[in-house]
Design a protein around this motif. Structure first.
Motif, short mmCIF file in Angstrom:
data_model
loop_
_atom_site.label_atom_id
_atom_site.label_comp_id
_atom_site.label_asym_id
_atom_site.label_seq_id
_atom_site.Cartn_x
_atom_site.Cartn_y
_atom_site.Cartn_z
N GLY A 181 0.79 -1.22 0.00
CA GLY A 181 0.00 0.00 0.00
C GLY A 181 0.83 1.27 0.00
N THR A 182 1.87 1.28 0.82
CA THR A 182 2.74 2.47 0.89
C THR A 182 3.48 2.66 -0.43
OG1 THR A 182 3.00 2.15 3.27
CG2 THR A 182 4.58 3.58 2.18
N LEU A 183 3.93 1.56 -1.06
CA LEU A 183 4.61 1.65 -2.35
C LEU A 183 3.68 2.19 -3.43
CD1 LEU A 183 6.67 -1.67 -2.52
CD2 LEU A 183 7.57 0.65 -2.36
N VAL A 184 2.43 1.76 -3.39
CA VAL A 184 1.44 2.25 -4.35
C VAL A 184 1.24 3.75 -4.18
CG1 VAL A 184 -0.99 2.14 -5.05
CG2 VAL A 184 0.27 0.03 -4.58
N GLU A 185 1.15 4.21 -2.93
CA GLU A 185 1.00 5.64 -2.67
C GLU A 185 2.21 6.42 -3.17
OE1 GLU A 185 -1.51 7.55 -0.87
OE2 GLU A 185 -2.68 5.82 -1.44
N ARG A 186 3.40 5.85 -2.94
CA ARG A 186 4.63 6.56 -3.31
C ARG A 186 4.88 6.56 -4.83
NH1 ARG A 186 8.78 3.44 -0.81
NH2 ARG A 186 8.00 4.35 1.14
N ASN A 187 4.68 5.40 -5.46
CA ASN A 187 5.03 5.27 -6.87
C ASN A 187 3.90 5.62 -7.83
OD1 ASN A 187 7.58 4.34 -6.12
ND2 ASN A 187 6.92 2.21 -6.09
N GLY A 188 2.68 5.69 -7.32
CA GLY A 188 1.57 6.11 -8.15
C GLY A 188 0.81 4.96 -8.78
N PRO A 189 -0.39 5.25 -9.30
CA PRO A 189 -1.27 4.20 -9.83
C PRO A 189 -0.78 3.57 -11.12
CG PRO A 189 -2.20 6.38 -10.25
CD PRO A 189 -1.02 6.59 -9.36
N ARG A 190 -0.03 4.31 -11.94
CA ARG A 190 0.44 3.72 -13.20
C ARG A 190 1.42 2.58 -12.93
NH1 ARG A 190 2.39 7.83 -17.60
NH2 ARG A 190 0.14 7.94 -17.94
N TRP A 191 2.36 2.83 -12.04
CA TRP A 191 3.32 1.79 -11.65
C TRP A 191 2.57 0.60 -11.06
CZ3 TRP A 191 4.01 -0.28 -6.77
CH2 TRP A 191 5.11 -1.11 -6.59
N ALA A 192 1.60 0.87 -10.20
CA ALA A 192 0.86 -0.20 -9.54
C ALA A 192 0.07 -1.04 -10.54
CB ALA A 192 -0.08 0.39 -8.49
N MET A 193 -0.56 -0.38 -11.51
CA MET A 193 -1.34 -1.12 -12.51
C MET A 193 -0.44 -1.99 -13.38
SD MET A 193 -4.23 1.64 -13.70
CE MET A 193 -5.57 2.13 -12.60
N PHE A 194 0.76 -1.50 -13.68
CA PHE A 194 1.71 -2.29 -14.47
C PHE A 194 2.15 -3.54 -13.70
CE2 PHE A 194 6.06 -3.40 -15.71
CZ PHE A 194 5.90 -3.60 -17.08
N VAL A 195 2.46 -3.37 -12.41
CA VAL A 195 2.85 -4.51 -11.58
C VAL A 195 1.70 -5.52 -11.50
CG1 VAL A 195 3.44 -5.23 -9.23
CG2 VAL A 195 4.54 -3.22 -10.22
N SER A 196 0.49 -5.01 -11.33
CA SER A 196 -0.68 -5.88 -11.26
C SER A 196 -0.86 -6.67 -12.55
CB SER A 196 -1.93 -5.03 -11.00
OG SER A 196 -3.10 -5.81 -11.09
N MET A 197 -0.77 -5.99 -13.67
CA MET A 197 -0.92 -6.65 -14.97
C MET A 197 0.12 -7.76 -15.15
SD MET A 197 -0.28 -4.98 -18.75
CE MET A 197 1.48 -4.84 -18.41
N THR A 198 1.36 -7.47 -14.80
CA THR A 198 2.44 -8.44 -14.97
C THR A 198 2.22 -9.68 -14.11
OG1 THR A 198 4.00 -6.64 -15.45
CG2 THR A 198 4.94 -8.77 -14.83
N CYS A 199 1.89 -9.47 -12.83
CA CYS A 199 1.71 -10.60 -11.91
C CYS A 199 0.46 -11.40 -12.23
CB CYS A 199 1.65 -10.10 -10.47
SG CYS A 199 3.20 -9.43 -9.85
N PHE A 200 -0.64 -10.71 -12.51
CA PHE A 200 -1.90 -11.41 -12.75
C PHE A 200 -1.82 -12.28 -14.01
CE2 PHE A 200 -6.47 -11.49 -14.06
CZ PHE A 200 -6.96 -12.16 -12.95
N SER A 201 -1.27 -11.72 -15.07
CA SER A 201 -1.16 -12.49 -16.32
C SER A 201 -0.16 -13.62 -16.20
CB SER A 201 -0.76 -11.55 -17.47
OG SER A 201 -1.76 -10.58 -17.70
N THR A 202 0.97 -13.35 -15.54
CA THR A 202 1.97 -14.40 -15.33
C THR A 202 1.39 -15.55 -14.51
OG1 THR A 202 3.77 -12.79 -15.41
CG2 THR A 202 4.26 -14.91 -14.38
N GLY A 203 0.56 -15.21 -13.54
CA GLY A 203 -0.08 -16.25 -12.74
C GLY A 203 -0.90 -17.21 -13.58
#
Length: 452
Positions: free
Chosen positions: A76-98
């Motif tokens: 949560g703190t990383l998402v606040e610090r790095n912003g939603p674009r970074w968070a959405m990219f990480v989400s996309m990568t992990c979810f699809s890889t899963g």
């Protein structure tokens, strides 16, 4: 170049940017990760193809929800610090890889790879993706926080509305063999990667000091349950309000997720032996119907909370929800209509609880670090993700071994859910405004620093 593009500083909106572009960006992520609610479609084929019990086939889903809460809490703190674009990219990568790892597990009949892929890796994508737009939406819509988060988070509930018939059709086309299941997983991973990338490119954060035209914060914060101060994430977890809301969310989720995770086999079991049994196609339709009410509840009820208050709306979620579970338990399999309608309303409250909680947190703790506080609160979802399916599956498996069938497989679970909802109702009644000792001394400056 990619790192620069993902930086928060490169996603600040220009002065003429429309805030109504942010909900579609959030929806592109939430509609994808909301596929988790269609997991029950894969349960029967996996059980048959790999010789699994109902409890074992729930593991990927349970682990996914656990990882959702843990990754949201720690990220949560990383998402606040790095912003939603970074968070959405990480989400996309992990979810699809899963999904891709799960496909490998299905192709090779190695179930542990399905658990690893869908549950562990995909679960991280669930958590980061779930919280990625929340604080951004609240900043863009401070005048209607319940509506804004409801629009986006309804996508998570509605994801199964798309995924359930889509997954069912793929399994029918490719077969319910390990190879057919693996092909379905593979297609999911590729398609969701493309779809979620739309949110990565579209999302923006408001410039420092931005506010909606004609909106005045002082007028909006007139209610006694809405704070004019800010509380940090570190201080929020020290308050009784945070833990009361943790119990509220945990037990509301437990009551809904128990039905949702086992929706397809549950309705089949419930009406087996009656004059009109429920087949696989109708069961998949039931999953889609629950997804629809889950989705609509997130928008309708959370928007309503902007007018009647968060505490009042949770009184309805928990109190009426308990009564509806009692109706199902007492009616048994005497009426399909009663069962389906009651389950639909329960799932609308379940989804609405998720959509309303960010606005409840904003009311209690302010906008400063609300995303990080929300992430920490989602550990309640992790607990519920284990508790709900465990209660329903373990009791159903036990009753089956005892030779019981139909509603008898689930009645005990329903009474447990009623008790949990009553406890959640009491916890909601205990919520009071946060003590000033937890407030940030210079909340306005802190909020400006967080927005940078």
């Amino acid at each position: 170049m990619a790192v620069t593009f993902l930086d928060r500083s490169h996603s600040i909106a220009p002065p003429d940017w429309s805030r109504w572009l942010i909900p579609p960006a959030a929806l592109s992520v939430h509609l994808a990760i909301g596929q988790a609610y269609a997991w029950s479609v894969f349960k029967p084929p996996l059980e048959k193809a790999l010789g699994l019990s109902g409890t074992l086939s729930a593991l990927p889903f349970q682990l996914g929800i656990v990882m959702l809460g843990l990754s949201a809490a720690f990220g949560g703190t990383l998402v606040e610090r790095n912003g939603p674009r970074w968070a959405m990219f990480v989400s996309m990568t992990c979810f699809s890889t899963g999904f891709l790892v799960s496909a490998l597990g299905a192709f090779t009949s190695q179930y542990w790879l399905v658990v690893l892929g869908y549950g562990l890796i995909g679960g991280v994508g669930l958590g980061i993706g779930y919280i990625s737009p929340v604080s951004t939406l609240i900043k863009w819509f401070p005048d209607r926080p319940g509506m804004a988060t409801g629009i986006a988070i309804m996508g998570f509930g509605g994801g199964a509305l798309i995924a359930s018939p889509w997954s069912s059709q793929m399994l029918e086309s490719f077969g319910s063999t390990p190879s057919g299941i693996g092909t379905s997983f593979l297609i999911h991973g590729v398609v969701y990667a493309v779809f979620m990338s739309l949110g990565v490119f579209l999302v923006r954060v408001p410039a420092e000091g931005w506010k909606p035209k004609g909106w005045e914060p002082t007028a909006a914060k007139a209610r006694s349950m809405i704070t004019t101060a800010n509380v940090s994430a570190a201080n929020a977890i020290k308050t009784p309000q945070f833990w009361c809301l943790w119990v509220v969310l945990c037990f509301n989720v437990t009551a809904g997720i128990g039905i949702l995770e086992k929706a397809s086999p549950m309705i089949t079991d419930f009406f087996r032996g009656t004059s009109v049994p429920v087949g696989a196609t109708a069961a998949a339709g039931f999953v889609a119907l629950l997804s629809l009410t889950n989705m609509l509840g997130r928008f309708v009820w959370s928007s309503t909370s902007d007018f009647i208050g968060r505490k009042n709306i949770y009184r309805m979620y928990l109190g009426v929800g308990a009564l509806l579970y009692l109706v199902i338990a007492l009616a048994g399999n005497s009426s399909k209509v009663v069962f389906i309608l009651a389950a639909m309303v329960i799932l609308s409250f379940y989804g609405a609880g998720f959509a309303t909680i960010p606005a409840y947190l904003k009311d209690m703790f302010g906008t400063y670090q609300v995303g990080a506080i929300h992430g920490r609160l989602l550990t309640a979802w992790s607990a519920a993700g284990v508790l709900g399916p465990l209660i329903v599956n373990a009791i159903a498996d036990s009753q089956k071994r005892a030779g019981k069938q139909g509603p008898d497989l689930y009645t005990t679970s329903f009474y447990i859910m009623i008790a949990l909802l009553v406890i959640g109702f009491i916890a909601n009644e205990l919520v009071r405004p946060v003590s000033v000792k937890y407030h940030e001394p210079e909340s306005a400056d802190a909020a400006r620093e967080e927005a940078k």
